[in-house]
Design a protein around this motif. Sequence first.
Motif, PDB file in Angstrom:
ATOM      1  N   ARG A 243     -32.645   6.969-126.862  1.00 48.04           N
ATOM      2  CA  ARG A 243     -31.649   6.243-127.652  1.00 48.04           C
ATOM      3  C   ARG A 243     -30.525   5.792-126.734  1.00 48.04           C
ATOM      4  NH1 ARG A 243     -27.889   8.569-132.425  1.00 48.04           N
ATOM      5  NH2 ARG A 243     -27.219   6.573-133.199  1.00 48.04           N
ATOM      6  N   TYR A 244     -30.261   4.511-126.717  1.00 50.39           N
ATOM      7  CA  TYR A 244     -29.215   3.953-125.866  1.00 50.39           C
ATOM      8  C   TYR A 244     -28.105   3.403-126.744  1.00 50.39           C
ATOM      9  CZ  TYR A 244     -26.795   0.980-122.563  1.00 50.39           C
ATOM     10  OH  TYR A 244     -25.828   0.391-121.788  1.00 50.39           O
ATOM     11  N   GLN A 245     -26.889   3.772-126.428  1.00 56.12           N
ATOM     12  CA  GLN A 245     -25.734   3.258-127.163  1.00 56.12           C
ATOM     13  C   GLN A 245     -24.905   2.391-126.226  1.00 56.12           C
ATOM     14  OE1 GLN A 245     -23.612   6.588-128.722  1.00 56.12           O
ATOM     15  NE2 GLN A 245     -25.062   6.921-130.376  1.00 56.12           N
ATOM     16  N   HIS A 246     -24.545   1.218-126.697  1.00 56.07           N
ATOM     17  CA  HIS A 246     -23.765   0.302-125.886  1.00 56.07           C
ATOM     18  C   HIS A 246     -22.342   0.787-125.689  1.00 56.07           C
ATOM     19  CE1 HIS A 246     -26.783  -2.857-125.629  1.00 56.07           C
ATOM     20  NE2 HIS A 246     -27.096  -2.540-126.869  1.00 56.07           N
ATOM     21  N   SER A 247     -21.774   1.351-126.722  1.00 53.83           N
ATOM     22  CA  SER A 247     -20.418   1.866-126.613  1.00 53.83           C
ATOM     23  C   SER A 247     -20.336   3.170-127.395  1.00 53.83           C
ATOM     24  CB  SER A 247     -19.409   0.849-127.146  1.00 53.83           C
ATOM     25  OG  SER A 247     -19.673   0.581-128.487  1.00 53.83           O
TER      26      SER A 247
END
Length: 65
Positions: free
Chosen positions: A4-8
């Motif tokens: 899971r990648y979160q931009h901010s």
Amino acid sequence: MTTRYQHSPPPPVSTRVRCPVCNQAVYSPGGIHPQCAVRQSDPPRPKAKPNPAPEQADPVTKPVG
């Protein structure tokens, strides 16, 4: 590896009281923004103006005289 990648990152959680009108953090001691207090004290405005009923005018007008 994370999938899971979160931009901010999520915004930090505030411990301040929330305004009952706009739901934002309040810094005033009364617990409500001054501008929201004014808006809350005003009478509610109608959301949309109703269309006026068309007048039942005669299609033929008679001259007066």
